[in-house]
Design an enzyme around this catalytic site. Sequence first.
Site, PDB file in Angstrom:
ATOM      1  N   GLY A  68       0.542  -4.463   3.401  1.00 27.91           N
ATOM      2  CA  GLY A  68      -0.788  -4.991   3.567  1.00 27.91           C
ATOM      3  C   GLY A  68      -1.255  -4.980   1.930  1.00 27.91           C
ATOM      4  O   GLY A  68      -0.721  -5.025   1.040  1.00 27.91           O
ATOM      5  N   HIS A 122       8.956  -3.692  -2.043  1.00 27.20           N
ATOM      6  CA  HIS A 122       8.098  -4.900  -2.841  1.00 27.20           C
ATOM      7  C   HIS A 122       7.014  -4.685  -3.611  1.00 27.20           C
ATOM      8  O   HIS A 122       6.512  -5.253  -4.604  1.00 27.20           O
ATOM      9  CB  HIS A 122       7.775  -5.915  -1.586  1.00 27.20           C
ATOM     10  CG  HIS A 122       7.469  -7.528  -2.043  1.00 27.20           C
ATOM     11  ND1 HIS A 122       5.789  -7.411  -1.918  1.00 27.20           N
ATOM     12  CD2 HIS A 122       7.644  -8.225  -2.715  1.00 27.20           C
ATOM     13  CE1 HIS A 122       5.784  -8.853  -2.301  1.00 27.20           C
ATOM     14  NE2 HIS A 122       6.652  -9.340  -2.922  1.00 27.20           N
ATOM     15  N   ASP A 123       6.256  -3.672  -3.029  1.00 28.72           N
ATOM     16  CA  ASP A 123       4.928  -3.108  -3.927  1.00 28.72           C
ATOM     17  C   ASP A 123       5.400  -2.641  -5.184  1.00 28.72           C
ATOM     18  O   ASP A 123       4.677  -2.295  -6.155  1.00 28.72           O
ATOM     19  CB  ASP A 123       4.042  -2.202  -3.163  1.00 28.72           C
ATOM     20  CG  ASP A 123       3.471  -2.521  -1.984  1.00 28.72           C
ATOM     21  OD1 ASP A 123       3.503  -3.839  -1.653  1.00 28.72           O
ATOM     22  OD2 ASP A 123       2.924  -1.754  -1.327  1.00 28.72           O
ATOM     23  N   TRP A 159       2.650   0.737   3.534  1.00 27.55           N
ATOM     24  CA  TRP A 159       3.129   0.112   2.508  1.00 27.55           C
ATOM     25  C   TRP A 159       2.615  -1.394   2.801  1.00 27.55           C
ATOM     26  O   TRP A 159       2.756  -2.161   1.772  1.00 27.55           O
ATOM     27  CB  TRP A 159       4.247   0.269   1.846  1.00 27.55           C
ATOM     28  CG  TRP A 159       4.512   1.710   1.536  1.00 27.55           C
ATOM     29  CD1 TRP A 159       4.835   2.721   2.147  1.00 27.55           C
ATOM     30  CD2 TRP A 159       4.203   2.191   0.173  1.00 27.55           C
ATOM     31  NE1 TRP A 159       5.127   3.821   1.430  1.00 27.55           N
ATOM     32  CE2 TRP A 159       4.662   3.641   0.366  1.00 27.55           C
ATOM     33  CE3 TRP A 159       3.795   1.824  -1.054  1.00 27.55           C
ATOM     34  CZ2 TRP A 159       4.504   4.300  -0.963  1.00 27.55           C
ATOM     35  CZ3 TRP A 159       3.485   2.505  -2.206  1.00 27.55           C
ATOM     36  CH2 TRP A 159       3.880   3.886  -2.234  1.00 27.55           C
TER      37      TRP A 159
END
EC number: 3.1.1.4
Length: 143
Positions: free
Chosen positions: A12, A36-37, A10
């Site tokens: 990047g 965060h994504d 996750w």
Amino acid sequence: GAFIMPGTLWCGAGNAASDYSQLGTEKDTDMCCRDHDHCENWISALEYKHGMRNYYPSTISHCDCDNQFRSCLMKLKDGTADYVGQTYFNVLKIPCFELEEGEGCVDWNFWLECTESKIMPVAKLVSAAPYQAQAETQSGEGR
């Protein structure tokens, strides 16, 4: 493909996970990135949202999400987490945004000139606060 930090799925550009529950070998750091994504409030690259166009090459998130991300990584006191935090906040310096009442465009003409605006929550960019490395160095002292 997009750059994903080794040991993570996750961290990047985008993600390499096939579903939400899948995590890389750097599980704790990956959880911070996954959360965060999945931030509720974001503006993707070149998208117009909240009265603002995001000209950054990456998604920008609401400051609440970036602050949670920074805290999550710093709590780990881990080299991988520090690398991710320093890359995101100190190298790429991706800003976050706050919402304030302001005038935002809601309609444009053919030449992309604003033809109608209204008072609405408008995104204001906030510079990324620096990330402080938390992992212990080899000598046992903090950096």
